[in-house]
Design a protein around this motif. Structure first.
Motif, PDB file in Angstrom:
ATOM      1  N   THR A 117      -3.612   5.787   5.626  1.00  0.00           N
ATOM      2  CA  THR A 117      -4.220   4.576   5.088  1.00  0.00           C
ATOM      3  C   THR A 117      -3.163   3.518   4.793  1.00  0.00           C
ATOM      4  N   SER A 120      -2.222   2.001   8.105  1.00  0.00           N
ATOM      5  CA  SER A 120      -3.259   1.097   8.617  1.00  0.00           C
ATOM      6  C   SER A 120      -3.293  -0.211   7.834  1.00  0.00           C
ATOM      7  N   ALA A 224     -10.617   0.469   2.061  1.00  0.00           N
ATOM      8  CA  ALA A 224     -10.178   1.856   2.234  1.00  0.00           C
ATOM      9  C   ALA A 224     -11.234   2.658   2.991  1.00  0.00           C
ATOM     10  N   GLU A 229      -9.549   7.872  -2.020  1.00  0.00           N
ATOM     11  CA  GLU A 229      -8.120   7.594  -1.939  1.00  0.00           C
ATOM     12  C   GLU A 229      -7.656   6.593  -2.987  1.00  0.00           C
TER      13      GLU A 229
END
Length: 486
Positions: A117, A120, A224, A229
């Motif tokens: 994540t 990204s 997200a 997360e």
């Protein structure tokens, strides 16, 4: 060839975490093998940054010591007075004036954040050439969290802390996850314009977004992929919730890789553990630290392994092991305790209610029952009988005992170290061995048995024992009379 982008990571870890009610800084509370801060630093690794700055404050020395262990290259920077997240990032950048390009800012208490994540988020920010990007998530209950306020076109207008939000803004369910990416020059310029005109009287990092919007700099939101997360922990109850979520994530990943976890709700596996396909983890099992389990091994139920390796096809049942090495096809348990330095060879056995410490068992060696084996080497094929004690400590120093290959130690024996029982030697049950037993010899230290006739009747008259003995004696006398008559 294009040059790799310059990047800096800033981790905010200065807060006290008052609601934890702990002498330990919040970011040093642990779950499944790492501290909260440790998990964040692993996720931050995806940034491939030139430098990582960790802002410390409350119990700064403890946090510094932890960083020296888990991330020695990280630069700790002291925020002596916690005057807000904007202030924290400003002093972090002052410590690395050469920082340029991309600056990634992470809160130190989001342990479920994945490296993927982070990667990204950075990619989305850099590809769009934004001045700032915030990680957001849609949650059912946004209480206590900053809100993402969007403009009419759906772009980011500003981020507002709940304390400063209007009633309408508090209805927004899209929240700020406390994870950001900035262009370094734009960030430095905006930090210099922050004010403390808010309910907390602090410099909010989130105000940077509004300042950038005012001057027309491009900002954006990255949502997200998994709201979990973005979750943080403000108290012990929330920490337990995160621990359970991470447990489920870890267990699911292992099961999909070929490991059998029979009761995922009661299997707790640290993120630092390694498992091979076809390993079996039974219920109520904890695998901690650098433990490793090979293919075909069965662990549990009711077992804890700490920094312990288990070989292929081994079985560990209702046992506790710390810093041990369990060889292939070895058997341990039930109710056994393996202490540091214990090494079990192939097909060896540590049975029920056995404790071993700093000892080696050769291939096929057995300590089946109710024994203590400390600072000893037990040769291949040797058998140590029930109730054996290796007396390794004389009150001053510890000495070593050697039991040779294919030797046999009888039950209820004490081996007083240093001593050696040679290969193929035997020790008679009930012996106390203080001298070496050469190979092929029998060691015996029993005193001759003596029976004192009539002792119970004389010393325990009127007792149940005396009555039972009298009945038995009469029966024996009667049987003798019948025998003589025949």
């Amino acid at each position: 060839m294009s040059q790799a982008p310059r990047r800096t990571v800033v981790v905010l870890a200065a807060g006290e975490g008052k609601r934890m009610k702990s002498a330990t800084p919040k970011v040093l509370h642990s779950l499944l093998g790492r501290t909260l801060l440790g998990h964040v630093l692993v996720a931050a690794g995806a940034a491939e940054a030139e430098q990582t700055v960790v802002v410390v404050g409350h119990q700064a020395e403890q946090v510094r010591e932890h960083l020296a262990e888990v991330a020695p290259a990280a630069v700790p920077v002291l925020q002596a007075v916690q005057n807000g997240t904007g202030h924290a990032v400003r002093i972090a950048l002052e410590a690395v004036p050469e920082a340029a390009g991309t600056v990634v800012v992470l809160n130190g208490d989001v342990p479920l954040l994945r490296p993927e994540t982070v990667a990204s988020l950075i990619a989305a920010h850099e590809s769009a050439a934004r001045a700032a990007t915030v990680l957001a998530a849609a949650v059912d209950d946004p209480s206590g969290l900053g809100r993402i306020v969007r403009d009419a076109s759906g772009g980011l207008a500003r981020i507002v802390e709940e304390r400063d939000a209007s009633a309408e803004e508090r209805e927004i369910r899209e929240i700020n996850a406390g994870i950001y990416v900035f262009e370094a020059a734009a960030l430095r310029a905006a930090l210099g314009k922050l004010s403390t005109d808010n309910e907390q009287g602090e410099e909010y990092l989130t105000d940077v977004f509004g300042l950038l919007v005012e001057v027309g700099s491009p900002v954006g939101v990255f949502v997200a992929p998994d709201v979990e997360e973005t979750l943080g922990a403000n108290d012990r109850a929330q920490l337990a919730e995160l621990r359970a979520l991470l447990r489920d994530r870890v267990n699911t990943a292992w099961m999909r890789s070929g490991v059998s976890i029979l009761d995922p709700a009661t299997a707790w596996i640290d993120v630092t553990v390694t498992l091979e396909p076809d390993a079996v983890i039974d219920q109520n099992t904890q695998l901690k630290g650098a433990s490793a389990v090979a293919a075909g091994a069965v662990i549990g139920p009711d077992t804890t392994l700490v920094d312990t390796s288990v070989g292929a096809g081994a079985t560990v049942l209702r046992a506790h092991a710390v810093g041990a090495e369990i060889g292939p096809e070895a058997v341990v348990g039930p109710f056994s305790y393996l202490r540091p330095g214990t090494r079990l060879g192939r097909k060896s056995k540590i049975g029920g209610f056995v404790e071993a410490k700093n000892s080696e068992l050769g291939e096929g060696a057995k300590v089946p029952h109710l024994s203590y084996v400390g600072d000893a080497t037990v040769g291949a094929g040797a058998n140590v009988g029930a109730g054996t004690i290796v007396a390794n400590y004389d009150g001053v120093r510890k000495s070593r005992t050697v039991v040779g290959e294919a030797a046999f130690v009888g039950s209820d024996t004490v081996l007083i170290a240093p001593v050696e029982v040679g290969p193929g030697a035997y020790v008679a049950a009930g012996s106390v061995i203080a001298k070496d037993v050469p190979a092929g010899n029998l060691g015996v230290t029993r005193a001759q048995q003596r029976n004192v006739e009539g002792w119970t009747a004389r010393r325990r008259p009127g007792s149940k024992s005396a009555a039972a003995a009298e009945v038995a004696e009469r029966a024996a006398a009667g049987a003798g009379e019948v025998s003589e008559a025949e």
